[in-house]
Design a protein around this motif. Sequence first.
Motif, PDB file in Angstrom:
ATOM      1  N   CYS A  24       0.863  -1.183   0.000  1.00 12.77           N
ATOM      2  CA  CYS A  24       0.000   0.000   0.000  1.00 12.77           C
ATOM      3  C   CYS A  24       0.898   1.230   0.000  1.00 12.77           C
ATOM      4  O   CYS A  24       2.118   1.114   0.019  1.00 12.77           O
ATOM      5  N   CYS A  26       1.039   3.557   2.348  1.00 16.15           N
ATOM      6  CA  CYS A  26       1.318   4.091   3.687  1.00 16.15           C
ATOM      7  C   CYS A  26       2.827   4.270   3.870  1.00 16.15           C
ATOM      8  O   CYS A  26       3.620   3.470   3.387  1.00 16.15           O
ATOM      9  N   VAL A  48      -1.630   3.804   8.656  1.00 12.60           N
ATOM     10  CA  VAL A  48      -2.398   2.618   8.261  1.00 12.60           C
ATOM     11  C   VAL A  48      -3.450   2.971   7.209  1.00 12.60           C
ATOM     12  O   VAL A  48      -3.824   4.125   7.053  1.00 12.60           O
ATOM     13  N   CYS A  49      -3.908   1.934   6.494  1.00 13.85           N
ATOM     14  CA  CYS A  49      -4.978   2.088   5.508  1.00 13.85           C
ATOM     15  C   CYS A  49      -5.706   0.748   5.420  1.00 13.85           C
ATOM     16  O   CYS A  49      -5.284  -0.221   6.046  1.00 13.85           O
ATOM     17  N   CYS A  52      -3.207  -2.361   4.714  1.00 12.49           N
ATOM     18  CA  CYS A  52      -2.324  -2.903   5.757  1.00 12.49           C
ATOM     19  C   CYS A  52      -3.078  -3.200   7.054  1.00 12.49           C
ATOM     20  O   CYS A  52      -2.520  -3.816   7.958  1.00 12.49           O
TER      21      CYS A  52
HETATM   22 ZN   LIG Z   1      -1.471   0.869   4.371  1.00 10.59          ZN
END
Ligand SMILES: [Zn+2]
Length: 490
Positions: A24, A26, A48-49, A52
């Motif tokens: 990702c 991030c 975070v997203c 993850c």
């Molecule tokens: Zn992420």
Amino acid sequence: MSDYETVIGIETHAQLCTASKMFCRCQVPASAVGGGDSQQPSPPNSLVCPVCLGMPGALPVANRQAVEQVLIAALALNCRIPERSWFDRKNYHYPDLPKGYQISQSQSPLGRNGWIDIQVDATIKRIAISDVHLEEDTGKLTHVGGSSLIDFNRSGVPLMEIVTAPDMSSVDEVREYALELRRLLRYLGLCSGNMEQGAMRFEANVSIRPQGSSTLGARVEIKNLNSFRALLRSVEYEIERQQRALQQGLPIDRETRGWDEEKGVTYVQRSKETAEDYRYFPEPDLPVLEIDTVWVERLRQQMAELPQQRRTRFASQYGLSPYEIALLTEDRDTAEYFEAAANAGRELDISPKVAANWITGDLFGLLNAAHRDIGDVRIPPRQLVELLALLAENAINIPTAKHVLRVMFETGQAPKEIVVAEGLGQIADRDRLASLADSVLDAHPDIVAQYKGGKQTVLRFLVGQVMKATQGRADPQLASQLLEEKLRSA
Ligand SMILES: [Zn+2]
């Protein structure tokens, strides 16, 4: 000699120094890329997203920089690079792994069948690298009282795993392997190697067998070794534990053990009977990586000089001792500092050997005392050499040079400035020193008598008196010579 032979393999996890996470966009936390103590750690769960955090339906996209970094490591470790490589799902359930699986590589790692040379005493030993692969790190659990806290900032950080063949046979070899691998990854800028922050972690597989036997003994895996000290102590403990068991006729079980740092013992975590089956299968959300030779060759060209290459070059180019070479090539910053000093020395007629002495001696001493790295030092290499030139042309003496170096270290001032500002120039004026010598001899008739009685070592005391009278600025050789002349003729 022991009746048993030890067989050790090491698995190393290294967090890669990429800008973003593995699958990702991030940001990677500072601890993973060696942000050091100066940087404030990001608040928990701020980097975070959905990807993850393992949200259902979130789709991963592989980080090209991470793939390239692992390919560079694989090349540096002399691995064979496959034409195609893919990711697998490693299925297991744990609180730090919200998806219920980790994306890793099982069947088709980015590198295979490589090697690295290590040196123990005067012997070079080749350690086979069986596998270099790429995976994602998990979240981090912190246990507080009866509760566990989780931080997903680390979740999805690109993690490289490097696995050796069971080629090591002593704690010394394990130490040299771990140090050389860390040095290599840091030289290449792939991993900060910062063990306190968990950027590099080890696991050791230890087994023993009767001397001369060709079958391997039961393999014991020691997990989660987060420092060199833990790695070495746990392997040492495990070798002794297994030898004792065999001597007593007890079986050694194939199992996973943990390391208790405080008690200094390994303990059973999991036996083979309950070993997990990860049910690997190819990750369906990621395409297969096609690795063409042009790409690989381009990465090979970009590769920085490796520690071993630099050691060889330093030996032939600068004529340094193996000990000096080891100190100066320990990390890239030190090696580059020395080379810049050696280059500046060519113009000012200061030999690389002299620069090496001062760097590994006084400068390292100042750095150690201040807990600083050479990368943060305020003395440009050229100014260090200018200081050595002042010393070489007798403008200052050695104690003064050491003092000036300390001031340079603290203030970043140029050496000549300090010498002028503090009036430190060496006194090499023959007449002035001669009259000082006269007054020292007049003040110490007893010592003069001792000298004339044959005790010539008292000359050193008399030189010391001249030095004292000049606050250490007298040219000690000239002072000694003048005193001796006067004592002989008197
Ligand atoms: Zn992420």
